[in-house]
Enzyme design. Sequence first.
Site, mmCIF file in Angstrom:
data_model
loop_
_atom_site.group_PDB
_atom_site.id
_atom_site.type_symbol
_atom_site.label_atom_id
_atom_site.label_comp_id
_atom_site.label_asym_id
_atom_site.label_seq_id
_atom_site.Cartn_x
_atom_site.Cartn_y
_atom_site.Cartn_z
ATOM 1 N N LEU A 151 0.814 -1.220 0.000
ATOM 2 C CA LEU A 151 0.000 0.000 0.000
ATOM 3 C C LEU A 151 0.845 1.265 0.000
ATOM 4 C CD1 LEU A 151 -2.589 -1.237 2.652
ATOM 5 C CD2 LEU A 151 -2.417 -1.811 0.224
ATOM 6 N N HIS A 152 2.012 1.185 -0.657
ATOM 7 C CA HIS A 152 2.900 2.338 -0.775
ATOM 8 C C HIS A 152 3.164 2.656 -2.255
ATOM 9 C CE1 HIS A 152 4.745 1.098 3.387
ATOM 10 N NE2 HIS A 152 3.558 1.671 3.505
ATOM 11 N N PRO A 153 2.146 2.765 -3.099
ATOM 12 C CA PRO A 153 2.414 3.042 -4.515
ATOM 13 C C PRO A 153 3.062 4.404 -4.693
ATOM 14 C CG PRO A 153 0.079 3.313 -4.050
ATOM 15 C CD PRO A 153 0.692 2.716 -2.819
#
Length: 565
Positions: A485-487
Amino acid sequence: MSPYGSAVFGIFPRADPIVVRCDYVVVGGGTTGCVVAARLSEQADISVLLLEEGPRDLNPYIHIPGAYYKTAQGPLLKRYEWEPTAEQQRTDKPTMVQARVLGGGSSVNAMIYIRGNPQDYARWEALGADGWGYSNVLPYFLQSEDNNRFCNETHALGGPLGVSDIDDIHPLTRAWLQACQQAGLPYNPDFNSGNQAGCGLYQITARGGRRSSAATAFLKPARKRPNLDIRTGARVTRIIVEKGRAVGVEYFSLGRWFVVRAEREVILSAGAIATPKLMMLSGIGPADALFRHGIKAVADLPGVGQNLQDHVEISLIYQLNGPHSYDKYKKLHWKAAAGLNYLLFGGGPASSNLIEGGAFWWGNKDEAVPDVQFFMVVGAGIEEGVETVPGGNGCTVNLGQVRPRSRGEITLVSANPVDNPRVAPRYFSDPADLDAVTEGTMAALDIMEKPAISRYVAKRQVPPQAMKSREQVRQFCLQTAHAALHPAGTCRIGNDELAVVDSQLRVRAVEGLRVADASVMPTLVSGNPNAVCIMIGERAADFIKARRPAEADLPVRHVPPELTP
């Protein structure tokens, strides 16, 4: 009339737009957008409009660190299906989530405060991000920070962002850190000192037992300013570009169509998925791909949506032989006791983020600095997509490769702004990432067998106890890895033909338009990126105001007079 015609008005009502005027419009009230809007509104002679698709940050779970298990799942998140590679052999439809609430990720994340390391920013400069070296960005980290433990050359007091130790550390966290040391990892008292190697306790973005999100730290103090207008529930559908200049945006809210006219600039802070999507819907992106969706290109920028990176993550789940984790607080009487402790004293389990300890170590020994990050989650089933254990008492070790070499892309599936884009992260398309994650997983399994922690473990739930060989672990990682969840990286800074913004975050070939969010990162930093998104917001605001932080502007970095002996 909107250029989308029936594509939009099949969803939203057809009507004449309500026209709104301002100096600056900030699209996206996430971590970076809140910082940009608050800082710009410090100038009393300009007007700022902040637009956020999600609701205000009124949900009480947002503000209680121990309620992270509530915000990591549920209605404050927007879900995107991501496309696995053929080698990953997934039969499900995996999703990644992004925050959909004022404050963005800083309102729902685990609050872990990590800046990366100096080498990360040296890589940025080498890739064309001139002026984004460690010495350039450090003053902006200091400008934001109000640390409750450190005050030295790398930490400061007096900024709006509360950065704190977790006062109540769970015994299982301490046991795991001792196990790390039994496995040969040194203890590291500060992961943000410039040296990340070793194990230690995370500092979190919290103050006084309450989450310090970008919305509470930056935006809340600015709310009363008459020149700042914050609108939630606003779905932006298009950037309005006239004669090569961004002059505003369209958005829909409460069944009405609005047109914002920005006299000075439009700032996109919608995140690494939504920002490139919005740019492409507006005709800013790869011209050939836009043409296939019937969108006329106003700026042919082939790099928009490319260079997608994410921290792919592995979860190891253990069943415990007793109530040795925060899982025991799922029982009503324990939950009541924890709630009472928090209400009366602001402490106890509810003041913890549930992920108190971690480590940085090597998956690839040829790397100059650690490339794998570990998280000890004192519970099971806390994060979306991670299962619980029989008996209800468990813990989870998460790990990920923090400098991925694999690159993916964000592309449109249609010209309809309601449709989610195609998200293809291409995890492990570079085999070096899988190698590093495999080695990291082997190290995590070994740590959990050390005496300091193994005495609390009944069995390993995931992966199965029988899985022991490196090849088995490699296949497990390949097939079960999930989005961290770190795009980032989809509108990157640079000076080559695939760069989207220049070093002052101005979009190439479009005047009056900037991007300020995780999408501008040339590469992901080594660790959780929320602190970096705040730094990007601080810099963006100063670029727009055409200033640099003077020494006098920086927070206090010495012992306050009242504490001097």
